[in-house]
Design an enzyme around this catalytic site. Structure first.
Site, mmCIF file in Angstrom:
data_model
loop_
_atom_site.group_PDB
_atom_site.id
_atom_site.type_symbol
_atom_site.label_atom_id
_atom_site.label_comp_id
_atom_site.label_asym_id
_atom_site.label_seq_id
_atom_site.Cartn_x
_atom_site.Cartn_y
_atom_site.Cartn_z
ATOM 1 N N CYS A 15 0.860 -1.176 0.000
ATOM 2 C CA CYS A 15 0.000 0.000 0.000
ATOM 3 C C CYS A 15 0.900 1.230 0.000
ATOM 4 C CB CYS A 15 -0.975 -0.020 1.169
ATOM 5 S SG CYS A 15 -0.197 -0.043 2.791
ATOM 6 N N HIS A 44 9.404 -19.683 -21.361
ATOM 7 C CA HIS A 44 8.334 -18.731 -21.032
ATOM 8 C C HIS A 44 7.288 -18.772 -22.135
ATOM 9 C CE1 HIS A 44 6.259 -14.946 -20.228
ATOM 10 N NE2 HIS A 44 6.855 -14.905 -19.047
ATOM 11 N N HIS A 57 2.625 -20.476 -16.344
ATOM 12 C CA HIS A 57 2.868 -20.086 -17.736
ATOM 13 C C HIS A 57 4.330 -20.271 -18.138
ATOM 14 C CE1 HIS A 57 4.373 -16.660 -15.556
ATOM 15 N NE2 HIS A 57 4.914 -16.193 -16.655
#
Length: 741
Positions: A468, A640, A625
């Site tokens: 944050c 990749h 992935h």
């Protein structure tokens, strides 16, 4: 407790995405008021432009909150969630806005109501439903985020396939927003009355109420729940809207002049007059003396109380925190330096905050902010026509500097509190011993990100990572693996544990860059810090499942220098990395190698991605992935699949191997839903690169053109093997020359 605190922590982070736009409004309004006051009539047109620009933000805060929360809480922060947040907010406000409600109730014009009917209408709060309603933005943002996380992977029948996945999310959000509107139609008057009465209770207490708000605000900081409290007083939830009314100062003054009753008064109504000067801004003003002066005084006290041999280091840390607090109002680096180490000081700090808020409110000293109570916001606030005796806050601030310094200095000495640098020698020895152990167990401790990751128990112990305004927010799998002392020594401003598995590391305003570094360490599996996904055998065509399961280990665990050949992971066209539409791969930043574009036949349905060489699986990310292998020669090879496919969040990918598993060349690694991904516009160009370039001795030039799955593409040589070959060649050449002589 974790089930409650975890979602609340995420909500707090998402709220900050909306709050972060307020400085823009503050800057625009501040410049506008400055030009209005100092520029004369010749610059009035420019002043109007800046004020209107700032008003565009303030007038649409509800929309902004809906979008920011939907985006921030979505699993992969996808734009479809943000769009859904806007659609949800627009739908609900249209269905339960004041015009719609008036139509349902048969009221032609609510503004013409009089007497009891006017009071009843005002008490139900329908006029507050609009683009600026932050509470409504929060609810619709939550709904949109839930819809995204629930439906973004949903598959529909072929006839409706176009509306599957992420396209389905806005549709479901719109439909469920109708239901939410029905809930608000029944519940909004009750909810509004509850918040309104609470706000009125605090407002009715005057300076005491402001003081109570200040104390509770600071006490909630460790939990991150202060955002919820602030929403009631700072934004237009129940009409208080302290920030909005202050930043919109000229209009607020005009509204006060035309007010005829309590309902139309933007401040306090005394029965005859509407008061806004000295009233609007009372829930902000008292922060300035503490943040600009009080906490820097505490920082000086903690520096002087540090032992002589550590004073220089502590002083540099305290100076950085004091400057951040004074200039920008970012206080967490200082607050967390003593919040848990010396909780008595933090309670004192909360009480002093309450006193400052009460004093400022009592004497009608008001100033406001768009971000926080630092010098920059004070300078902008001074140009606001609704600010009242703002300079007295600076006088109070100077007093507070000495108050904080004196109290902190005395309490640290009297109670031997463990503020930075003031710990007993025994603790330092224990810390040093623990630090040495931590250094031995984590190679990545030479950087802030690496030290934080090691303190969290390693990347394999991190199940969620986010940030944050000033904090790195993480969720860990095994709390026992977290080394809090190591985290505190890492250079972070502080560490907090709001729940059993939640760990927050306070960094300061530069938290985004630390987050990026930690995320990068996790993503590339550096220093054995990989977040491994749970692979499965998958459903492979043509008997490939048995090959994936039964393939025997073939890779050695040692890093002895061995040449190897990298083959094509599937049938397709081999291209040079420079032709990849991704700058990191094209420039060789990730590593050296080649890329393969899937052949049309292999991309029709399921695409099987095979190991380009024998090796050990080092990384299977949660998104599944990609796979990283380590060859017997110590080279790390990354396969990749596709470009930007990490944003799919695992949709369309299925891992067939797990981390630590040994595989043969050609063994299936991943199963990819190629046809669906291509239909969604995903580029399945697959780079195959050696990532540890320092260990790479040489690589042949890839031969472009069509290749079958497993056909050799490049030969790679580890640096050690290349050196050994060169030495052997040199020895042979020397022998030849010796023979000739």
């Amino acid at each position: 407790m974790d089930k409650i605190m975890g979602p609340l922590q995420k909500l707090g982070k998402a709220l900050m995405g909306a709050v972060a736009v307020l400085p823009v409004a503050a800057l625009m309004m501040g410049v506008g008021y400055f030009l209005e006051n100092k520029g004369g009539e010749g610059l009035s047109w420019l002043a109007d432009i800046f004020q209107a620009s700032g008003g565009a933000v303030l007038g649409n805060l509800g929309v902004i909150f809906a979008i920011a929360i939907a985006f921030g809480l979505a699993k992969d922060s996808n734009g479809a969630a943000a769009l859904s947040g806007f659609i949800g907010f627009s739908t609900v406000t249209k269905l339960v806005g004041p015009d719609a409600i008036a139509g349902y109730k048969g009221i032609e014009n609510p503004e013409e109501l009089e007497g009891r009917a006017a009071l009843d209408w005002a008490a139900q709060g329908w006029d507050s439903i609009g683009p600026g309603n932050v509470l409504l933005g929060i609810f619709t943002g939550l709904l949109a985020a839930w819809c995204y996380n629930r439906f973004h992977n949903t598959k529909l029948p072929d006839a409706l396939a176009f509306f599957s996945g992420r396209r389905l999310v806005p549709i479901m959000t719109a439909l469920l927003s109708i239901v939410l509107a029905g809930v608000f139609y029944v519940g909004w008057p009750l909810l509004y009355n509850g918040f309104f009465n609470f706000g009125q209770l605090i407002q009715g207490m005057g300076a005491v109420g402001a003081g109570i708000y200040g104390v509770v605000n600071r006490l909630l900081i460790p939990t991150g729940l202060h955002h919820a409290l602030n929403a009631i007083f700072w934004f237009d939830v129940v009409g208080i809207d302290d920030i909005g009314k202050f930043l919109d100062g000229a209009d607020t003054l005009a509204a006060a002049q035309h007010a005829t009753d309590a309902a139309s008064c933007p401040g306090t109504w005394d029965g005859a007059t509407c008061h806004v000067k000295g009233v609007v801004g009372q829930y902000q003003a008292g922060f300035f003396p503490v943040m600009m002066f009080g906490l820097p005084g505490a920082a000086l006290a903690m520096t002087l109380r540090a032992r002589p041999e550590r004073r220089k280091i502590v002083g540099s840390l305290m100076l950085a925190g004091a400057l951040a607090s004074f200039l920008t109002g970012v206080t967490e680096p200082l607050e967390f330096s003593f919040m848990f180490a010396a909780p008595l000081l933090y309670v004192v700090h909360a009480v002093l905050m309450g006193i400052s808020m009460a004093v400022a409110s009592y004497f009608d000293w008001t100033a406001g902010f768009g971000f926080s109570a630092g010098l920059f916001d004070m300078l902008l606030s001074s140009q606001n026509p609704i600010a009242n005796k703002w300079w007295m806050l600076l006088v109070l601030g100077v007093i507070y500097f000495f108050v904080y310094f004196g109290i902190f200095y005395l309490l640290i000495g009297w109670f031997k509190l463990k503020t930075p640098g003031a710990q007993p020698d025994a603790d330092d020895e224990a810390d040093a011993e623990s630090s040495a152990e931590s250094a031995d167990s984590a190679e990545s401790a030479d950087s802030l990100a690496g030290a934080i990751l090691a303190g969290l128990g390693g990347a394999e112990n991190v199940s969620a990572l986010d940030y944050c305004t000033t904090r790195l927010r993480t969720t860990v799998k095994d709390p026992a693996k977290v080394d809090q002392k190591a985290l505190e020594r890492s250079g972070a401003a502080g560490v907090m544990r709001p729940s059993k598995t939640a760990v927050q590391v306070v960094i300061g305003p530069s938290v985004q860059f630390v987050y990026d570094d930690v995320a990068a360490l996790i993503a590339r599996g550096s220093h054995d810090a990989a977040l491994t996904g749970e692979g499965s055998e998958g459903e492979l065509p043509d008997g490939e499942k048995s090959k994936a399961v039964q393939a025997s280990p073939a890779a050695a665990d040692d890093d002895s220098p061995q040449e190897c050949v990298l083959g094509a992971p599937f049938a397709g066209e081999v291209i040079a990395l420079s032709g990849v539409a991704d700058e990191a791969f094209a420039r060789g930043t990730v590593g050296q190698g080649f890329a393969v574009v899937p052949a049309a036949d292999s991309a029709r349905e399921a695409l099987i991605v095979r190991a380009p060489a024998a090796g050990k699986v080092m990384l299977v990310p949660k998104t599944q992935h990609a796979v990283a292998l380590k060859t017997a020669g110590g080279l790390e090879v990354l396969i990749h699949v596709g470009l930007d496919t990490v944003n799919r969040g695992g949709d369309g990918f299925e891992a067939l191997v797990t981390r630590g598993q040994k595989v043969k060349a050609g063994q299936p690694l991943l199963l990819v839903s190629a046809s669906r991904l291509i239909a969604d516009g995903v580029d399945l160009t697959t780079p195959v690169v050696v990532t540890n370039k320092k260990k790479l001795g040489g690589m042949t030039t890839p031969e472009p053109g069509d290749h079958e799955a497993g056909s050799p593409v490049v030969r790679v040589t580890p640096k050690a093997a290349a050196g050994a070959k060169n030495r052997a060649d040199a020895t042979q050449a020397d022998a030849v020359r010796a023979g000739k002589n």
